[in-house]
Design an enzyme around this catalytic site. Structure first.
Site: not given
Length: 147
Positions: A42, A53, A55, A78, A80, A83, A143
């Site tokens: 991130n 982010h 990912e 996990s 969002c 993503c 975020d």
């Protein structure tokens, strides 16, 4: 799987790097044939980029791929919805998640679209996220769009 633990270790190291830089501790690696082809963490705070982010940074690092259908994405938290949508858009067939207790993401969304989801429930990932939520809640809530 030993491989899952090894690749999550790489993602966790990236999350820790982000935390140490003053960012949010979320790391990710993209793997094909037992080899990391992309890695990132991130960078929203560090770069002032609202969609950076972990990912997304990882996929950006991997660069263009003809196909993602033979890859696995490892992420410490996990995903969002942004993503998760990107995972589905690119056809990434498998996602391994470090933890989903500090942020219940979109595992059901992914599964409903044919993505295999593996949850490791890694205590280190949870502890690092809890720490940033306690120490810098304003950054975390920004975020996830809850500021």
């Amino acid at each position: 799987m030993a491989d899952d633990a090894d690749f999550m270790e790489r993602a966790y190291a990236l999350a820790r790097d982000s935390f140490e830089e003053g960012g949010l501790p979320i790391g990710a690696v993209l793997v094909r044939d037992g080899r990391v082809i992309g890695a990132g963490h991130n960078e929203r705070i560090q770069k002032g980029d609202p969609i950076a982010h972990g990912e997304m940074a990882c996929l950006r690092d991997a660069g263009r791929q003809r196909s993602y259908r033979d890859t696995t994405l490892y992420t410490t938290l996990s995903p969002c919805m942004m993503c998760a949508g990107t995972i589905v858009q690119f056809g990434i067939p498998r996602v391994v998640i470090g933890e989903n207790r500090t942020f219940g993401g979109n595992e059901d969304f992914l599964r409903a679209r044919g993505v295999e989801v593996t949850l490791l429930d890694d205590p280190r990932c949870k502890a690092l996220m809890k720490r940033v939520i306690e120490e810098r809640p304003q950054d975390w809530f920004e975020d996830i769009g809850a500021a």
